[in-house]
Design a protein around this motif. Structure first.
Motif, PDB file in Angstrom:
ATOM      1  N   UNK A 312       0.826  -1.212   0.000  1.00 22.54           N
ATOM      2  CA  UNK A 312       0.000   0.000   0.000  1.00 22.54           C
ATOM      3  C   UNK A 312       0.858   1.259   0.000  1.00 22.54           C
ATOM      4  N   UNK A 313       2.153   1.113   0.311  1.00 23.69           N
ATOM      5  CA  UNK A 313       3.056   2.270   0.361  1.00 23.69           C
ATOM      6  C   UNK A 313       3.700   2.559  -0.992  1.00 23.69           C
ATOM      7  N   UNK A 314       3.383   1.761  -2.009  1.00 22.76           N
ATOM      8  CA  UNK A 314       3.994   1.977  -3.324  1.00 22.76           C
ATOM      9  C   UNK A 314       3.600   3.336  -3.892  1.00 22.76           C
ATOM     10  N   UNK A 315       4.590   4.062  -4.365  1.00 23.20           N
ATOM     11  CA  UNK A 315       4.361   5.347  -5.014  1.00 23.20           C
ATOM     12  C   UNK A 315       5.075   5.375  -6.351  1.00 23.20           C
ATOM     13  N   UNK A 316       4.441   5.995  -7.321  1.00 23.90           N
ATOM     14  CA  UNK A 316       5.033   6.121  -8.638  1.00 23.90           C
ATOM     15  C   UNK A 316       6.227   7.062  -8.563  1.00 23.90           C
ATOM     16  N   UNK A 317       7.289   6.728  -9.256  1.00 23.05           N
ATOM     17  CA  UNK A 317       8.490   7.549  -9.312  1.00 23.05           C
ATOM     18  C   UNK A 317       8.144   8.960  -9.814  1.00 23.05           C
ATOM     19  N   UNK A 318       8.540   9.984  -9.032  1.00 21.83           N
ATOM     20  CA  UNK A 318       8.143  11.363  -9.356  1.00 21.83           C
ATOM     21  C   UNK A 318       8.689  11.834 -10.695  1.00 21.83           C
ATOM     22  N   UNK A 319       9.948  11.538 -10.968  1.00 26.59           N
ATOM     23  CA  UNK A 319      10.546  11.980 -12.230  1.00 26.59           C
ATOM     24  C   UNK A 319       9.862  11.312 -13.413  1.00 26.59           C
ATOM     25  N   UNK A 320       9.693   9.986 -13.340  1.00 25.45           N
ATOM     26  CA  UNK A 320       9.056   9.263 -14.438  1.00 25.45           C
ATOM     27  C   UNK A 320       7.636   9.772 -14.651  1.00 25.45           C
ATOM     28  N   UNK A 321       6.897   9.987 -13.568  1.00 25.62           N
ATOM     29  CA  UNK A 321       5.504  10.400 -13.672  1.00 25.62           C
ATOM     30  C   UNK A 321       5.369  11.807 -14.241  1.00 25.62           C
ATOM     31  N   UNK A 322       6.301  12.686 -13.903  1.00 24.55           N
ATOM     32  CA  UNK A 322       6.198  14.088 -14.310  1.00 24.55           C
ATOM     33  C   UNK A 322       6.785  14.367 -15.682  1.00 24.55           C
ATOM     34  N   UNK A 323       7.734  13.538 -16.119  1.00 25.39           N
ATOM     35  CA  UNK A 323       8.446  13.858 -17.347  1.00 25.39           C
ATOM     36  C   UNK A 323       8.420  12.764 -18.417  1.00 25.39           C
ATOM     37  N   UNK A 324       8.158  11.528 -18.044  1.00 20.22           N
ATOM     38  CA  UNK A 324       8.328  10.433 -18.997  1.00 20.22           C
ATOM     39  C   UNK A 324       7.017   9.700 -19.252  1.00 20.22           C
ATOM     40  N   UNK A 325       6.573   8.925 -18.295  1.00 18.68           N
ATOM     41  CA  UNK A 325       5.352   8.115 -18.424  1.00 18.68           C
ATOM     42  C   UNK A 325       4.299   8.621 -17.449  1.00 18.68           C
ATOM     43  N   UNK A 326       3.553   9.653 -17.766  1.00 21.32           N
ATOM     44  CA  UNK A 326       2.504  10.091 -16.832  1.00 21.32           C
ATOM     45  C   UNK A 326       1.525   8.951 -16.561  1.00 21.32           C
ATOM     46  N   UNK A 327       1.218   8.760 -15.285  1.00 20.29           N
ATOM     47  CA  UNK A 327       0.214   7.781 -14.834  1.00 20.29           C
ATOM     48  C   UNK A 327       0.652   6.335 -15.026  1.00 20.29           C
ATOM     49  N   UNK A 328       1.897   6.105 -15.408  1.00 20.30           N
ATOM     50  CA  UNK A 328       2.368   4.733 -15.532  1.00 20.30           C
ATOM     51  C   UNK A 328       2.549   4.098 -14.160  1.00 20.30           C
ATOM     52  N   UNK A 329       2.324   2.801 -14.078  1.00 19.91           N
ATOM     53  CA  UNK A 329       2.479   2.080 -12.819  1.00 19.91           C
ATOM     54  C   UNK A 329       3.150   0.738 -13.094  1.00 19.91           C
ATOM     55  N   UNK A 330       4.050   0.349 -12.193  1.00 16.91           N
ATOM     56  CA  UNK A 330       4.685  -0.957 -12.285  1.00 16.91           C
ATOM     57  C   UNK A 330       4.126  -1.858 -11.192  1.00 16.91           C
ATOM     58  N   UNK A 331       3.984  -3.116 -11.517  1.00 19.38           N
ATOM     59  CA  UNK A 331       3.484  -4.100 -10.559  1.00 19.38           C
ATOM     60  C   UNK A 331       4.498  -5.228 -10.441  1.00 19.38           C
ATOM     61  N   UNK A 332       4.537  -5.917  -9.296  1.00 20.50           N
ATOM     62  CA  UNK A 332       5.370  -7.113  -9.197  1.00 20.50           C
ATOM     63  C   UNK A 332       4.871  -8.198 -10.151  1.00 20.50           C
ATOM     64  N   UNK A 333       5.775  -9.058 -10.579  1.00 19.66           N
ATOM     65  CA  UNK A 333       5.424 -10.128 -11.509  1.00 19.66           C
ATOM     66  C   UNK A 333       4.293 -10.999 -10.958  1.00 19.66           C
ATOM     67  N   UNK A 334       4.374 -11.323  -9.678  1.00 16.81           N
ATOM     68  CA  UNK A 334       3.347 -12.174  -9.087  1.00 16.81           C
ATOM     69  C   UNK A 334       1.959 -11.573  -9.183  1.00 16.81           C
TER      70      UNK A 334
END
Length: 430
Positions: A312-334
């Motif tokens: 629940x503490x996962x946060x999107x990387x600020x740089x990636x979200x602001x400059x590269x992939x807006x709204x992108x999210x990564x999930x664990x493989x499982x």
């Protein structure tokens, strides 16, 4: 009074609670730190204000993108050090809140605020996406996010990606060119999907059409490729026409949720699922399941992150979200495998190709650096700097197992239970 570089170094070490193994160079010509280490160059007081008014990753990113902060020396070595100190220090590292409670840090910060000049926060660089708070991953917001990332200019992407125009992890032999490695990746995906002449393939997030063209040309399948990027679609359609494949390949500007002309024999989703978002992932998986024929195969090629103790503490990387992939999210493989299974898929093969992405990214960085002046002319100095930082930092993240990339082969297994796979399916590696 100490020079600017020494004062900056002292504050950085107090806030980090650790020595800074980088050299610092300041706008006044001063230097501090190991003389043989890569140098972090603060070019002006505005760069210092950016970092002080927005402490942490976003302030550093704004200073970098604007050109107020530079790195002299080995970019990868400098980023490796910085990622260990700023981005990847672990859950037990000293937090920013703990640092600013330290009286010594607060005193040094007050001194630096005086050094930084007028107490006015600089405006963010124009390359930073600006948006109000809103619901994520609607059709409208996804289209805008995709446009921000992909509608940078096809000529710019040609510089970075090279002739293959494939914007996902390549598949490398011990030695070889980027173009060969990308061709081998497309061939691997086609083999895993078991494509045969006359079948229909849906390529979700088709990019500039490379997968669609390869599958149609080499396997004789009919392909529908969908993207939300107008620039990608125009480029892909021209490539399809140049290859004489317009009777086999259709490129659409369409949300995958609006595809309604299934069923398909196979679906490829290559580097697209990172845009879907955690809340929408099950919907994504169910939509693809519904679009497949019984016995049809899905190849889901997706970047994944390491799981956290507290998800629940996962946060999107600020740089990636602001400059590269807006709204992108990564999930664990499982998590990805679980969601595919919840949608009805039978997951039959999972292959990690993490090291392959590090090699790919380093080649993309080299391409960008080799044609830097043209890349700047085609976009902007800030945009080129975004891409150089993003790709180099990601290469290190893959190398150090902070993130990975996985190909998941899943089947819409029919009620008979017949998967259609050979008993030893990994013959595709031969």
């Amino acid at each position: 009074m100490a020079d600017a570089a020494s004062r900056l170094r002292s504050l950085a070490e107090q806030m980090l609670g650790a020595p800074l193994p980088l050299r610092l160079k300041a706008w006044d010509g001063s230097q501090a730190g190991p003389p043989d280490a890569p140098a972090l160059v603060v070019r002006n007081r505005r760069g210092l204000r950016r970092m002080l008014f927005k402490p942490g990753e976003l302030g550093l990113a704004r200073a970098w993108v604007s050109g107020d902060l530079e790195i002299e020396g080995d970019l990868y070595a400098a980023l490796d050090v910085m990622s260990g100190l700023v981005w990847e220090r672990g859950e037990d590292a000293r937090t920013l809140v703990e640092a600013v409670r330290d009286p010594g840090v607060r005193a040094a910060a007050r001194e630096l605020l005086k050094l930084a000049g007028p107490p006015i926060p600089p405006a963010p660089p124009r390359e930073e996406i600006r948006r109000p708070r809103r619901r994520l991953h609607t059709r409208r917001t996804d289209k805008r996010a995709i446009s921000h990332h992909y509608d940078v200019g096809n000529d710019f992407y040609e510089i970075v990606l090279g002739p293959s125009m494939v914007y996902s992890c390549a598949y490398w032999e011990e030695a070889g060119t980027l173009e060969t490695a990308q061709r081998d990746k497309l061939e691997l995906i086609c083999a895993k999907l078991g494509l045969k002449e006359g079948q229909r393939l849906l390529d979700v997030g088709c990019g500039w059409g490379s997968m669609a063209i390869h599958a149609a040309r080499e396997y004789g399948v009919g392909v529908v490729g969908v993207t939300l990027s107008q620039e990608q679609a125009a480029y892909a359609r021209k490539r399809v026409a140049d290859e004489g494949l317009t009777d086999r390949v259709e490129i659409r500007v369409q949300d995958y949720r609006d595809v309604a002309d299934g069923p398909f024999d196979a679906i490829s989703s290559i580097g697209m699922a990172e845009h879907v978002g955690a809340e929408k992932y099950l919907e994504y998986a169910r939509q693809l399941y519904d679009l497949l024929k019984p016995g049809g195969r899905l190849l889901n090629h997706q970047i994944g992150r390491r799981p956290q103790r507290d998800e629940s503490a996962y946060e999107v990387d600020e740089f990636i979200d602001s400059y590269v992939f807006p709204d992108g999210e990564l999930a664990p493989l499982g998590t990805t495998v679980t969601q595919l299974e919840r949608a009805g898929f039978e997951v039959r093969d999972v292959e990690s190709i993490r090291e392959h992405y590090a090699l790919t990214l380093r080649r993309w960085v080299a391409n960008l650096e080799a044609d830097w002046d043209r890349a700047v002319r085609l976009t902007s100095p800030g945009r080129a700097r975004v891409w150089r930082l993003y790709m180099a930092a990601c290469a290190l993240a893959f190398e150090h197992n902070r993130i990975g990339v996985n190909q998941v082969l899943a089947i819409r297994t029919p009620e008979s239970g017949t998967s259609g796979l050979p008993l030893r399916p990994r013959t595709w590696h031969g």
